[in-house]
Design a protein around this motif. Structure first.
Motif, PDB file in Angstrom:
ATOM      1  N   ARG A 199     -32.096 -14.548 -20.368  1.00  0.00           N
ATOM      2  CA  ARG A 199     -31.484 -14.708 -21.691  1.00  0.00           C
ATOM      3  C   ARG A 199     -30.969 -13.361 -22.171  1.00  0.00           C
ATOM      4  O   ARG A 199     -31.533 -12.318 -21.859  1.00  0.00           O
ATOM      5  CB  ARG A 199     -32.514 -15.263 -22.691  1.00  0.00           C
ATOM      6  CG  ARG A 199     -33.076 -16.645 -22.355  1.00  0.00           C
ATOM      7  CD  ARG A 199     -32.087 -17.746 -22.661  1.00  0.00           C
ATOM      8  NE  ARG A 199     -31.767 -17.841 -24.068  1.00  0.00           N
ATOM      9  CZ  ARG A 199     -32.458 -18.615 -24.933  1.00  0.00           C
ATOM     10  NH1 ARG A 199     -33.515 -19.302 -24.540  1.00  0.00           N
ATOM     11  NH2 ARG A 199     -32.085 -18.672 -26.195  1.00  0.00           N
ATOM     12  N   GLN A 200     -29.928 -13.382 -22.972  1.00  0.00           N
ATOM     13  CA  GLN A 200     -29.349 -12.144 -23.509  1.00  0.00           C
ATOM     14  C   GLN A 200     -30.392 -11.324 -24.256  1.00  0.00           C
ATOM     15  O   GLN A 200     -30.417 -10.091 -24.170  1.00  0.00           O
ATOM     16  CB  GLN A 200     -28.186 -12.476 -24.433  1.00  0.00           C
ATOM     17  CG  GLN A 200     -27.534 -11.251 -25.083  1.00  0.00           C
ATOM     18  CD  GLN A 200     -26.612 -11.633 -26.218  1.00  0.00           C
ATOM     19  OE1 GLN A 200     -25.883 -12.611 -26.132  1.00  0.00           O
ATOM     20  NE2 GLN A 200     -26.635 -10.867 -27.293  1.00  0.00           N
ATOM     21  N   TRP A 201     -31.276 -11.991 -25.035  1.00  0.00           N
ATOM     22  CA  TRP A 201     -32.299 -11.290 -25.803  1.00  0.00           C
ATOM     23  C   TRP A 201     -33.147 -10.376 -24.926  1.00  0.00           C
ATOM     24  O   TRP A 201     -33.515  -9.288 -25.331  1.00  0.00           O
ATOM     25  CB  TRP A 201     -33.212 -12.298 -26.506  1.00  0.00           C
ATOM     26  CG  TRP A 201     -32.577 -13.026 -27.634  1.00  0.00           C
ATOM     27  CD1 TRP A 201     -31.773 -12.497 -28.612  1.00  0.00           C
ATOM     28  CD2 TRP A 201     -32.709 -14.422 -27.928  1.00  0.00           C
ATOM     29  NE1 TRP A 201     -31.409 -13.473 -29.506  1.00  0.00           N
ATOM     30  CE2 TRP A 201     -31.961 -14.670 -29.111  1.00  0.00           C
ATOM     31  CE3 TRP A 201     -33.396 -15.481 -27.323  1.00  0.00           C
ATOM     32  CZ2 TRP A 201     -31.884 -15.923 -29.695  1.00  0.00           C
ATOM     33  CZ3 TRP A 201     -33.315 -16.735 -27.898  1.00  0.00           C
ATOM     34  CH2 TRP A 201     -32.569 -16.952 -29.072  1.00  0.00           C
ATOM     35  N   GLY A 202     -33.474 -10.853 -23.734  1.00  0.00           N
ATOM     36  CA  GLY A 202     -34.318 -10.060 -22.852  1.00  0.00           C
ATOM     37  C   GLY A 202     -33.526  -9.103 -21.973  1.00  0.00           C
ATOM     38  O   GLY A 202     -33.954  -7.973 -21.728  1.00  0.00           O
ATOM     39  N   ILE A 203     -32.367  -9.557 -21.495  1.00  0.00           N
ATOM     40  CA  ILE A 203     -31.561  -8.749 -20.573  1.00  0.00           C
ATOM     41  C   ILE A 203     -31.109  -7.450 -21.236  1.00  0.00           C
ATOM     42  O   ILE A 203     -31.287  -6.359 -20.689  1.00  0.00           O
ATOM     43  CB  ILE A 203     -30.338  -9.551 -20.077  1.00  0.00           C
ATOM     44  CG1 ILE A 203     -30.796 -10.714 -19.185  1.00  0.00           C
ATOM     45  CG2 ILE A 203     -29.376  -8.654 -19.298  1.00  0.00           C
ATOM     46  CD1 ILE A 203     -29.700 -11.721 -18.892  1.00  0.00           C
ATOM     47  N   THR A 204     -30.488  -7.563 -22.425  1.00  0.00           N
ATOM     48  CA  THR A 204     -29.969  -6.363 -23.081  1.00  0.00           C
ATOM     49  C   THR A 204     -31.098  -5.431 -23.521  1.00  0.00           C
ATOM     50  O   THR A 204     -30.965  -4.200 -23.448  1.00  0.00           O
ATOM     51  CB  THR A 204     -29.095  -6.732 -24.286  1.00  0.00           C
ATOM     52  OG1 THR A 204     -29.831  -7.588 -25.172  1.00  0.00           O
ATOM     53  CG2 THR A 204     -27.831  -7.440 -23.834  1.00  0.00           C
ATOM     54  N   PHE A 205     -32.209  -5.997 -23.976  1.00  0.00           N
ATOM     55  CA  PHE A 205     -33.361  -5.192 -24.378  1.00  0.00           C
ATOM     56  C   PHE A 205     -33.866  -4.363 -23.197  1.00  0.00           C
ATOM     57  O   PHE A 205     -34.061  -3.143 -23.305  1.00  0.00           O
ATOM     58  CB  PHE A 205     -34.467  -6.112 -24.903  1.00  0.00           C
ATOM     59  CG  PHE A 205     -35.775  -5.414 -25.172  1.00  0.00           C
ATOM     60  CD1 PHE A 205     -35.935  -4.641 -26.305  1.00  0.00           C
ATOM     61  CD2 PHE A 205     -36.839  -5.560 -24.300  1.00  0.00           C
ATOM     62  CE1 PHE A 205     -37.141  -4.000 -26.563  1.00  0.00           C
ATOM     63  CE2 PHE A 205     -38.046  -4.928 -24.543  1.00  0.00           C
ATOM     64  CZ  PHE A 205     -38.209  -4.140 -25.686  1.00  0.00           C
ATOM     65  N   TYR A 206     -34.043  -5.021 -22.050  1.00  0.00           N
ATOM     66  CA  TYR A 206     -34.570  -4.321 -20.876  1.00  0.00           C
ATOM     67  C   TYR A 206     -33.557  -3.323 -20.321  1.00  0.00           C
ATOM     68  O   TYR A 206     -33.892  -2.167 -20.038  1.00  0.00           O
ATOM     69  CB  TYR A 206     -34.948  -5.336 -19.789  1.00  0.00           C
ATOM     70  CG  TYR A 206     -35.476  -4.685 -18.534  1.00  0.00           C
ATOM     71  CD1 TYR A 206     -36.693  -4.021 -18.550  1.00  0.00           C
ATOM     72  CD2 TYR A 206     -34.768  -4.727 -17.342  1.00  0.00           C
ATOM     73  CE1 TYR A 206     -37.189  -3.413 -17.406  1.00  0.00           C
ATOM     74  CE2 TYR A 206     -35.251  -4.126 -16.199  1.00  0.00           C
ATOM     75  CZ  TYR A 206     -36.463  -3.474 -16.235  1.00  0.00           C
ATOM     76  OH  TYR A 206     -36.945  -2.862 -15.106  1.00  0.00           O
TER      77      TYR A 206
END
Length: 408
Positions: free
Chosen positions: A387-394
């Motif tokens: 998900r974008q929420w996790g991908i961009t954060f990481y």
């Protein structure tokens, strides 16, 4: 004169690119705005490089190539997948794995402390915003009366419903709070003012209580271990026994408030853990049932998996064959890499995590060590890199922390 030079130097450290990066870290929760800022960030950096007509000082590390290998799993997996559109969609989502490390290779972050302050401030503001929105819905939108505490702590106003204002998944926001708490605890290691220490500790407790309201189980477990362990280690190492006693009182008070006023969320958490313990015998479709449904697919495609685009199709077929009604993903990032790319993909992913953990331990860097533990822990119960929420954060923080990891 010396101070003036310092101000000018600090001003030069803040340019358009850095301002856009600040916008990126402040808007992880805003699923529509965040991608726009990310694109603007990379376009601005490329534009400035072309305008300045300077040679690119491109610094690489072995870990960078490992991150590139993680991204390349997607394009390679596309070669043997059937659902091509789905495969391209997954590659598009994960392009941050490629772009952020390359960005940090040419752009040096000089104000990383400011970056972290903006991130922590944005998380605290969102916590208050979600709480205020929940109270507003409770007092002015509720069609159930009387307006009791039990009603407020019911499913309608806790869990995933606590973050409905931004349609934010509570598991991902729990991960954001975890990292914000880590950054605040890292700040406690250097703070000398007792008043500042108390304020920061209260903020950590407030955000931890919010995790209880969200029923973010994995985040709660990790938060308890990291917060308690860190506070004890910091204060014992600094021989601040009075502050340790004060911290113990604050934490005990927070636990008491949770036991007294957050009984329903605690009971729901206990129920979820009991269901996990029941495994296949549980009435609800627990993660154990989802994981067991993935095992036959993994056995049949053990080496290279089913490809980038076929994971959900194959998984849902297995769900139906086992009587599972869910249409979700497998809720385990390790199993997801096994499903998509087999043992090869899992080894690459574990290599990325192990490389980060080794570097954090080698440099004795508290922040990067805790960040990696958070990612590793959350990967057990969520597909956070789907998900974008996790991908961009990481992607935004991982290589940045790697490059800035120095012995404390």
């Amino acid at each position: 004169m010396k101070n003036l030079r310092g101000i000018k130097a600090g001003t030069r450290d803040i340019d358009v690119v850095f301002l856009l990066l600040l916008g990126v870290v402040a808007t992880f929760s805003l699923e529509k705005l965040n991608p726009i800022l990310i694109v603007s960030l990379f376009v601005a950096q490329m534009g400035l490089m072309l305008l300045r007509k300077q040679g690119v000082d491109f610094e690489t590390t072995r870990y960078l190539w490992l991150l590139m290998a993680l991204f390349l799993l997607g394009p390679i997996g596309l070669l043997y997948t059937d659902n091509i559109p789905r495969g391209f969609d997954m590659i598009g989502r994960q392009v941050s794995f490629l772009l952020f490390p390359l960005f940090y290779c040419v752009y040096r972050i000089k104000r990383i402390e400011l970056l972290f302050k903006v991130y922590c401030t944005s998380i605290l503001l969102l916590v208050f915003l979600f709480e205020i929105d929940t109270l507003y819905r409770f007092f002015y939108k509720s069609d159930t009366f009387p307006l009791t505490l039990d009603l407020f702590l019911s499913y309608r106003y806790t869990g995933s419903n606590l973050t409905t204002l931004l349609e934010m998944h509570n598991a991902y926001f729990g991960m954001y709070i975890l990292f914000a708490n880590v950054l605040l605890l890292d700040y406690l290691r250097t703070v000398r003012s007792i008043s500042k220490f108390v304020v920061v500790l209260i903020v950590v407790c407030v955000q931890s209580l919010f995790l209880f309201q969200m029923i973010a189980k994995t985040a709660l477990v990790l938060n308890t271990l990291l917060v308690l362990g860190s506070i004890i280690y910091i204060l014992v190492a600094q021989k601040k026994m009075k502050l340790l006693l004060f911290s113990a009182i604050v934490i005990i008070a927070a636990v008491f408030l949770s036991q007294t006023f957050l009984k329903l969320p605690i009971e729901r958490i206990k129920d979820r853990f009991e269901e996990l313990g029941q495994g296949q015998d549980a009435d609800r479709e627990t993660r154990i049932k989802l994981w067991n449904a993935a095992v036959p697919i993994i056995k049949e495609n053990a080496f290279i998996g089913v490809g980038t685009g076929d994971v959900e199709d194959e998984l849902h077929k297995s769900y139906r064959s086992k009587g599972v009604q869910s249409k979700s993903n497998v809720h385990n990032q390790y199993l997801d890499y096994l499903l998509g790319y087999g043992a090869v993909g899992l080894l690459v992913f574990l290599g990325v995590l192990a490389g980060a953990l080794y570097h954090a331990m080698k440099t004795a860097n508290y922040t990067y060590f805790c960040f990696t533990l958070i990612i590793m822990g959350c990967c057990f119960t969520e597909n956070i890199l789907s998900r974008q929420w996790g991908i961009t954060f990481y992607a935004c923080f991982n290589y940045l922390l790697f490059l800035n990891a120095k012995k404390d």
